[in-house]
Design a protein around this motif. Structure first.
Motif, short mmCIF file in Angstrom:
data_model
loop_
_atom_site.label_atom_id
_atom_site.label_comp_id
_atom_site.label_asym_id
_atom_site.label_seq_id
_atom_site.Cartn_x
_atom_site.Cartn_y
_atom_site.Cartn_z
N LEU A 172 -2.53 -5.79 3.84
CA LEU A 172 -3.57 -6.75 4.24
C LEU A 172 -4.75 -6.76 3.27
CD1 LEU A 172 -3.54 -6.14 8.09
CD2 LEU A 172 -2.46 -8.00 6.81
N GLY A 173 -4.78 -5.82 2.33
CA GLY A 173 -5.86 -5.74 1.34
C GLY A 173 -5.76 -6.85 0.31
N ASP A 174 -6.78 -6.93 -0.51
CA ASP A 174 -6.85 -7.98 -1.53
C ASP A 174 -6.65 -7.44 -2.94
OD1 ASP A 174 -7.29 -10.06 0.21
OD2 ASP A 174 -9.46 -9.79 0.19
N GLU A 187 5.77 -5.09 3.65
CA GLU A 187 4.99 -3.87 3.83
C GLU A 187 4.48 -3.74 5.26
OE1 GLU A 187 2.62 -2.05 0.51
OE2 GLU A 187 2.55 -4.16 -0.07
N ILE A 188 4.08 -4.85 5.87
CA ILE A 188 3.59 -4.81 7.25
C ILE A 188 4.70 -4.38 8.20
CG2 ILE A 188 2.74 -6.24 9.16
CD1 ILE A 188 1.16 -7.84 7.00
N ILE A 202 0.26 -0.89 6.25
CA ILE A 202 -0.27 -2.14 6.78
C ILE A 202 -1.61 -2.46 6.14
CG2 ILE A 202 -1.17 -3.26 8.87
CD1 ILE A 202 1.01 -1.62 10.42
N ARG A 203 -2.48 -1.45 5.99
CA ARG A 203 -3.79 -1.65 5.36
C ARG A 203 -3.64 -2.16 3.93
NH1 ARG A 203 -6.50 0.86 1.79
NH2 ARG A 203 -5.20 2.69 1.79
N GLU A 204 -2.73 -1.55 3.17
CA GLU A 204 -2.51 -1.98 1.79
C GLU A 204 -1.97 -3.40 1.73
OE1 GLU A 204 0.05 0.90 -0.02
OE2 GLU A 204 -1.53 2.40 -0.16
N GLY A 235 5.39 -0.67 7.81
CA GLY A 235 4.34 0.12 8.45
C GLY A 235 4.50 0.16 9.96
N ALA A 281 0.17 3.03 9.10
CA ALA A 281 -1.13 2.35 9.08
C ALA A 281 -1.60 2.08 7.66
CB ALA A 281 -2.17 3.18 9.84
N ASN A 282 -1.37 3.03 6.77
CA ASN A 282 -1.76 2.84 5.37
C ASN A 282 -0.96 1.71 4.72
OD1 ASN A 282 -3.30 3.66 3.01
ND2 ASN A 282 -1.34 4.35 2.21
N LYS A 294 3.87 -8.97 1.19
CA LYS A 294 3.00 -8.46 2.26
C LYS A 294 3.73 -8.34 3.60
CE LYS A 294 -1.28 -9.54 0.05
NZ LYS A 294 -2.67 -9.41 0.25
#
Length: 188
Positions: free
Chosen positions: A89-91, A164-165, A85-87, A168, A82-83, A161
């Motif tokens: 999708l972050g900016d 990383e997704i 994926i969060r990273e 995750g 989850a982390n 990205k």
């Protein structure tokens, strides 16, 4: 743990290093084979070292938490996935520089391998053959990191990205599989 499961974990863990490798490749105007080798050695080496350290810690405390080990593996893999994926999708637009020195590479190698420390703890509870596991993870990460530098240099940041997704998602699914197997819901 089956070889295909270890392969998926290795690929999932290496996605952070792969994404950073792409950034390193973006920052190099004239890519040399040594850039790919240095990146692969740092990231592959730390991705191999960290699960071993985590495994040592997990072995130390295994008897205390053996009855909930599958829940620990599930939570660790789920949180790490989850982390990631969060990273992704972050900016955060951290621009990497083109340095491949010890001072530049060490923090990147540590940062991209922290997740592997937690995986090592999970390995202790899953009775994984740690020697083969860390060697396998190190080789997969070395290879993907070296390729990442080349891809970054050739194609730019469009793969960072998604990589990383996918990594995750793979880790989350493996965590769910481990939990379902221990609960007797899934058998393979």
């Amino acid at each position: 743990m089956a070889l295909w499961e270890l392969f998926l974990i290795a690929v999932g863990l290496s996605m952070d290093a792969f994404a950073v490798s792409i950034c390193k490749g973006l920052s190099v105007s004239k890519l040399k084979p040594k850039h790919m080798l240095i990146t692969g050695l740092y990231f592959g080496g730390f991705q191999a070292l960290m699960p071993f350290i985590g495994w040592l810690l997990g072995i130390k405390f295994q008897s205390l938490i053996e009855s909930v080990d599958h829940w620990i593996a599930f939570v660790l893999l789920g949180l790490i996935g989850a982390n990631m994926i969060r990273e992704a999708l972050g900016d955060d637009d951290d621009k990497q520089n083109d340095l491949f020195t010890f001072k530049a590479m060490l923090p990147l190698a540590i940062a991209t391998s922290i997740d592997a420390l937690a995986i090592g703890v999970a390995f202790a509870f899953l009775n994984v053959q740690i020697g083969w596991a860390v060697l396998f993870i190190g080789i997969i990460t070395f290879t993907l990191s070296a390729i990442g530098v080349k891809i970054g240099n050739l194609f730019g940041s469009k793969f960072e990205k998604p990589a990383e997704i996918v990594g995750g998602i793979v880790l989350i699914l493996l965590g769910v599989k481990i939990l379902l197997e221990h609960l007797g819901i899934l058998m393979f």
